[in-house]
Design a protein around this motif. Structure first.
Motif, PDB file in Angstrom:
ATOM      1  N   ASN A  77       0.931  -1.377  -0.280  1.00 25.98           N
ATOM      2  CA  ASN A  77      -0.086   0.257   0.081  1.00 25.98           C
ATOM      3  C   ASN A  77       1.676   0.939  -0.166  1.00 25.98           C
ATOM      4  N   CYS A  78       2.527   0.960   0.088  1.00 25.35           N
ATOM      5  CA  CYS A  78       2.786   2.163   0.164  1.00 25.35           C
ATOM      6  C   CYS A  78       2.748   3.343  -1.456  1.00 25.35           C
ATOM      7  N   ALA A  79       2.960   4.335  -1.101  1.00 28.54           N
ATOM      8  CA  ALA A  79       2.965   5.079  -2.685  1.00 28.54           C
ATOM      9  C   ALA A  79       3.954   4.694  -3.698  1.00 28.54           C
ATOM     10  N   PHE A  80       5.253   4.711  -3.325  1.00 28.68           N
ATOM     11  CA  PHE A  80       6.505   4.414  -4.198  1.00 28.68           C
ATOM     12  C   PHE A  80       5.669   2.836  -4.480  1.00 28.68           C
ATOM     13  N   ASN A  81       5.365   2.049  -3.781  1.00 25.33           N
ATOM     14  CA  ASN A  81       4.966   0.521  -4.920  1.00 25.33           C
ATOM     15  C   ASN A  81       3.871   0.740  -6.188  1.00 25.33           C
ATOM     16  N   LYS A  82       3.349   1.886  -5.734  1.00 26.04           N
ATOM     17  CA  LYS A  82       1.906   2.143  -6.401  1.00 26.04           C
ATOM     18  C   LYS A  82       2.268   2.966  -7.819  1.00 26.04           C
ATOM     19  N   LYS A  83       3.921   3.638  -7.653  1.00 30.21           N
ATOM     20  CA  LYS A  83       3.830   4.486  -8.448  1.00 30.21           C
ATOM     21  C   LYS A  83       5.012   3.409  -9.429  1.00 30.21           C
ATOM     22  N   ALA A  84       5.792   2.697  -8.891  1.00 32.58           N
ATOM     23  CA  ALA A  84       6.551   1.686  -8.980  1.00 32.58           C
ATOM     24  C   ALA A  84       5.673   0.682  -9.980  1.00 32.58           C
ATOM     25  N   PRO A  85       6.481   0.525 -11.110  1.00 29.22           N
ATOM     26  CA  PRO A  85       6.216  -0.537 -12.840  1.00 29.22           C
ATOM     27  C   PRO A  85       6.439  -1.550 -11.713  1.00 29.22           C
ATOM     28  N   GLU A  86       7.479  -2.513 -11.470  1.00 35.76           N
ATOM     29  CA  GLU A  86       7.163  -3.612 -10.515  1.00 35.76           C
ATOM     30  C   GLU A  86       7.268  -3.069  -9.068  1.00 35.76           C
ATOM     31  N   PRO A  87       7.535  -4.360  -9.050  1.00 38.44           N
ATOM     32  CA  PRO A  87       7.809  -4.433  -7.139  1.00 38.44           C
ATOM     33  C   PRO A  87       9.090  -3.778  -6.522  1.00 38.44           C
ATOM     34  N   ILE A  88       9.336  -3.724  -5.523  1.00 39.53           N
ATOM     35  CA  ILE A  88      10.489  -2.478  -4.859  1.00 39.53           C
ATOM     36  C   ILE A  88      11.650  -3.417  -4.847  1.00 39.53           C
ATOM     37  N   GLY A  89      12.197  -5.085  -4.735  1.00 38.89           N
ATOM     38  CA  GLY A  89      12.909  -5.579  -4.943  1.00 38.89           C
ATOM     39  C   GLY A  89      12.691  -6.182  -6.440  1.00 38.89           C
ATOM     40  N   GLU A  90      12.604  -6.192  -6.530  1.00 36.26           N
ATOM     41  CA  GLU A  90      12.537  -6.738  -7.916  1.00 36.26           C
ATOM     42  C   GLU A  90      13.034  -5.738  -8.987  1.00 36.26           C
ATOM     43  N   ALA A  91      12.886  -4.070  -8.878  1.00 35.57           N
ATOM     44  CA  ALA A  91      13.893  -3.364  -9.321  1.00 35.57           C
ATOM     45  C   ALA A  91      15.307  -3.458  -9.057  1.00 35.57           C
ATOM     46  N   MET A  92      15.608  -3.864  -7.265  1.00 36.64           N
ATOM     47  CA  MET A  92      16.823  -4.168  -6.855  1.00 36.64           C
ATOM     48  C   MET A  92      17.190  -5.033  -7.126  1.00 36.64           C
ATOM     49  N   ILE A  93      16.762  -6.324  -7.696  1.00 36.43           N
ATOM     50  CA  ILE A  93      17.608  -6.984  -7.938  1.00 36.43           C
ATOM     51  C   ILE A  93      18.441  -6.899  -9.366  1.00 36.43           C
ATOM     52  N   LYS A  94      17.788  -5.961 -10.156  1.00 40.76           N
ATOM     53  CA  LYS A  94      18.510  -5.522 -11.425  1.00 40.76           C
ATOM     54  C   LYS A  94      19.309  -4.754 -11.438  1.00 40.76           C
ATOM     55  N   ILE A  95      19.251  -4.158 -10.202  1.00 40.21           N
ATOM     56  CA  ILE A  95      20.091  -2.990  -9.921  1.00 40.21           C
ATOM     57  C   ILE A  95      21.704  -3.562  -9.383  1.00 40.21           C
ATOM     58  N   ILE A  96      21.509  -5.049  -8.797  1.00 45.56           N
ATOM     59  CA  ILE A  96      22.494  -5.273  -8.024  1.00 45.56           C
ATOM     60  C   ILE A  96      22.637  -6.039  -9.493  1.00 45.56           C
ATOM     61  N   GLN A  97      22.433  -6.807  -9.743  1.00 49.33           N
ATOM     62  CA  GLN A  97      22.565  -6.790 -11.195  1.00 49.33           C
ATOM     63  C   GLN A  97      23.737  -6.225 -12.089  1.00 49.33           C
ATOM     64  N   PHE A  98      23.292  -5.187 -12.480  1.00 48.59           N
ATOM     65  CA  PHE A  98      23.732  -3.864 -13.091  1.00 48.59           C
ATOM     66  C   PHE A  98      25.002  -4.040 -12.672  1.00 48.59           C
ATOM     67  N   PHE A  99      25.549  -3.998 -11.374  1.00 44.10           N
ATOM     68  CA  PHE A  99      26.799  -3.839 -11.402  1.00 44.10           C
ATOM     69  C   PHE A  99      27.631  -4.770 -10.385  1.00 44.10           C
ATOM     70  N   LEU A 100      27.095  -5.815 -10.456  1.00 41.76           N
ATOM     71  CA  LEU A 100      27.335  -7.004 -10.826  1.00 41.76           C
ATOM     72  C   LEU A 100      28.287  -7.251 -12.489  1.00 41.76           C
ATOM     73  N   THR A 101      27.602  -6.852 -13.721  1.00 40.34           N
ATOM     74  CA  THR A 101      27.684  -7.458 -14.744  1.00 40.34           C
ATOM     75  C   THR A 101      28.968  -6.351 -15.139  1.00 40.34           C
ATOM     76  N   HIS A 102      28.558  -4.839 -14.179  1.00 41.28           N
ATOM     77  CA  HIS A 102      29.968  -4.502 -14.901  1.00 41.28           C
ATOM     78  C   HIS A 102      30.895  -3.735 -14.065  1.00 41.28           C
ATOM     79  N   GLY A 103      31.740  -5.054 -13.111  1.00 44.36           N
ATOM     80  CA  GLY A 103      32.881  -4.827 -12.219  1.00 44.36           C
ATOM     81  C   GLY A 103      31.946  -4.668 -11.389  1.00 44.36           C
ATOM     82  N   PHE A 104      31.400  -4.861 -10.375  1.00 44.31           N
ATOM     83  CA  PHE A 104      31.325  -3.858  -8.726  1.00 44.31           C
ATOM     84  C   PHE A 104      32.025  -4.979  -7.930  1.00 44.31           C
TER      85      PHE A 104
END
Length: 156
Positions: A77-104
């Motif tokens: 019911n959080c306003a962020f979740n209502k505006k986000a196109p995907e669940p918060i955690g799903e976006a977080m996974i994509k961010i982690i994958q981006f960092f790892l793929t790009h040499g983090f």
């Protein structure tokens, strides 16, 4: 020149970009191509890294700053979740994958980069994606090491 997040200008742009409900990975790619260092350390703390900073309280991103509905754990019911196109955690996974793929490097600073990220996950999201995120970091080599000498914090 340091930005408001304590990193260089390109790195600060990445931190800000990934703290939005709809991070633009194309812009992130451009920032990395321009030289943004995903392994940069904060000017305030050599063990602080951008990914941990993004993950820490990820549910409490820019759009959620003045919204307190999800502090009771009801993030659906959080306003962020209502505006986000995907669940918060799903976006977080994509961010982690981006960092790892790009040499983090989760092993940087004797493994404290990865440990900082694992610790930050405990404050990130309250859904099943937190476990997926932890597995991604562990598979990349994150270790359970002491991360805060002042507080003797040890993961695991």
């Amino acid at each position: 020149m340091l930005g408001e997040n304590g990193y260089g200008p390109l790195e600060d742009e990445l931190v800000s970009l990934f703290r939005t409900a709809t991070p633009d990975f194309q812009i992130a790619e451009e920032l990395v191509a321009q030289g943004a260092d995903l392994n940069a350390t904060s000017s305030d703390d050599i063990y602080e890294n951008m990914l941990a900073e993004i993950l820490m309280g990820y549910w409490y991103v820019e759009l959620c700053k003045d919204v307190y509905e999800c502090t009771d754990g009801d993030c659906d019911n959080c306003a962020f979740n209502k505006k986000a196109p995907e669940p918060i955690g799903e976006a977080m996974i994509k961010i982690i994958q981006f960092f790892l793929t790009h040499g983090f490097d989760v092993t940087k600073n004797d493994g404290k980069f990865g440990a900082q990220c694992l610790s930050a996950l405990t404050l990130s999201t309250f859904d099943q994606y937190m476990l997926i995120a932890a597995r991604l970091l562990l598979e990349a080599g994150a270790l359970n090491v002491e991360i805060d000498d002042d507080q003797d914090t040890v993961l695991g």
